[in-house]
Scaffold this active site. Structure first.
Site, short mmCIF file in Angstrom:
data_model
loop_
_atom_site.label_atom_id
_atom_site.label_comp_id
_atom_site.label_asym_id
_atom_site.label_seq_id
_atom_site.Cartn_x
_atom_site.Cartn_y
_atom_site.Cartn_z
N SER A 21 0.83 -1.21 0.00
CA SER A 21 0.00 0.00 0.00
C SER A 21 0.86 1.26 0.00
O SER A 21 1.84 1.36 0.75
CB SER A 21 -0.90 -0.02 1.24
OG SER A 21 -1.56 1.22 1.38
N CYS A 134 0.13 2.31 10.68
CA CYS A 134 0.91 3.42 10.15
C CYS A 134 1.77 4.03 11.26
O CYS A 134 1.25 4.43 12.29
CB CYS A 134 0.00 4.50 9.57
SG CYS A 134 0.97 5.92 9.03
N LYS A 168 -3.24 -5.42 8.48
CA LYS A 168 -1.81 -5.12 8.28
C LYS A 168 -1.15 -4.78 9.62
O LYS A 168 -1.49 -3.79 10.26
CB LYS A 168 -1.62 -3.97 7.30
CG LYS A 168 -0.15 -3.68 7.07
CD LYS A 168 0.09 -3.22 5.68
CE LYS A 168 1.56 -3.02 5.38
NZ LYS A 168 1.75 -2.32 4.13
O1 RRO Z 1 1.48 7.60 4.90
C1 RRO Z 1 2.42 7.17 5.59
O2 RRO Z 1 3.21 7.92 6.17
C2 RRO Z 1 2.63 5.73 5.80
C3 RRO Z 1 1.63 4.82 6.06
BR1 RRO Z 1 -0.18 5.26 6.01
C4 RRO Z 1 1.97 3.47 6.37
O3 RRO Z 1 1.14 2.60 6.64
N1 RRO Z 1 3.28 3.15 6.40
C5 RRO Z 1 4.25 4.05 6.15
O4 RRO Z 1 5.43 3.71 6.21
N2 RRO Z 1 3.91 5.34 5.84
#
Ligand code: RRO
Length: 306
Positions: A21, A134, A168
């Site tokens: 993602s 995240c 996740k």
């Molecule tokens: O957007 C982010 O900073 C981010 C997300 Br949502 C995530 O799940 N993993 C990451 O390393 N960055």
């Protein structure tokens, strides 16, 4: 049918290579490459950047730091929000030639339930990924690092959709296997891991944090052995399928993850260097004889390796 085809949570995939993602923008890629992207799509399923209920700007810059064997991101979950995602992005993503996985993140259970219900009601969506991991958003508690919080989050949404739920996990927890057991007991259909490892690069001139968000998440080859250990531990702990990821940049790396119990793999950081790398990894896996020859716990003989 490809020699890599498989069933993942009841969804037919032509192979086991997904994107992680947030590491491949299929809509931007379609603008850049046109329909050639659809003819040579690099992944066997497409996972969206995580969507939240409200639009978000993300973290202040700088947002990236390159480090030995990887990178640190502090993107902070910028996205257009649920309504705009459904109205603007979903119709375009539905044109991709592979099943669609929508990644969602809620700041509380009611947000998460709304996201899952809305996205789950759409025919274009094959699976839903709950991003409870995240590292770059202040939520007070990192849900995916805590078995009790993960259990509660999955239970809060399980009845809102019949679509498969992939949870996740964070690598920044005491014991990812415990969290995976909690997710599975609460009704998760699959586990994906790892998200990024929390880190804090310093500006060499000031010795102060470089990233606008102060800390970030480490990804790339540097995390691969951490990810392999965690995927292996989770595969021992649960019977549901696993999306394994962390620094995969070749078919041999992918095979490592399949060998320790991943059902499918995801490619993240390497796609920034080479957006077509998913196809190469698929071809290299085919050259190994197809991933279905790999069974959990069976070592791969070194003679069959590239
Ligand atoms: O957007 C982010 O900073 C981010 C997300 Br949502 C995530 O799940 N993993 C990451 O390393 N960055």
């Amino acid at each position: 049918m490809s020699d890599l085809a498989l069933d993942f949570c009841g969804v037919a995939l032509e192979g086991p290579v997904l994107n992680a993602s947030g590491t491949f923008d299929a809509i931007a890629a379609r603008r850049a490459f046109g329909d050639a992207l659809l003819e040579r799509f690099p992944f066997h399923a497409f996972v969206t950047k995580t969507v939240t209920v409200e639009p978000r700007q993300g973290n202040p810059p700088p947002r990236l730091w390159e480090t030995a064997g990887g990178m640190v991101n502090s993107i902070g979950l910028p996205n257009k929000g649920l309504d705009a995602f459904v109205a603007q992005d979903l119709p375009q993503l539905a044109e991709l030639p592979v099943p669609l996985v929508v990644s969602v993140m809620g700041f509380d259970h009611s947000e998460l339930a709304r996201l899952v219900e809305t996205v789950g009601a759409r025919d274009e969506v094959a699976l839903i990924e709950l991003n409870v991991s995240c590292p770059n958003v202040e939520t007070g508690v990192l849900v995916g690092a805590d078995p009790g919080e993960t259990d509660a989050a999955v239970r809060a949404v399980r009845d809102r959709t019949a679509k498969p739920l992939v949870v996740k996990l964070s690598p920044n927890s005491v014991d990812p296997a415990d969290v995976a057991r909690a997710a599975a007991a609460a009704g998760a259909d699959a586990i994906s891991l790892i998200n990024t490892l929390k880190g804090m690069p310093l500006d060499p001139r000031t010795r102060r944090p470089w990233l606008g968000g102060r800390t970030g998440g480490l990804s790339g080859p540097a995390v691969r052995v951490v990810a392999l250990e965690q995927v292996s531990a989770v595969a021992e702990a649960v019977d549901i399928p696993i999306v394994g990821m962390g620094g995969i940049s070749s078919g041999s790396d992918a095979l490592d993850f399949l060998s320790v119990g991943a059902t499918v793999v995801a490619v993240g950081t390497e796609s920034f260097r080479d957006p077509s790398v998913g196809r190469r990894i698929g071809s290299e896996l085919s050259a190994f004889g197809g991933h279905q020859t790999i069974r959990k716990g069976q070592p791969i003989s070194t003679s069959s390796r590239a």
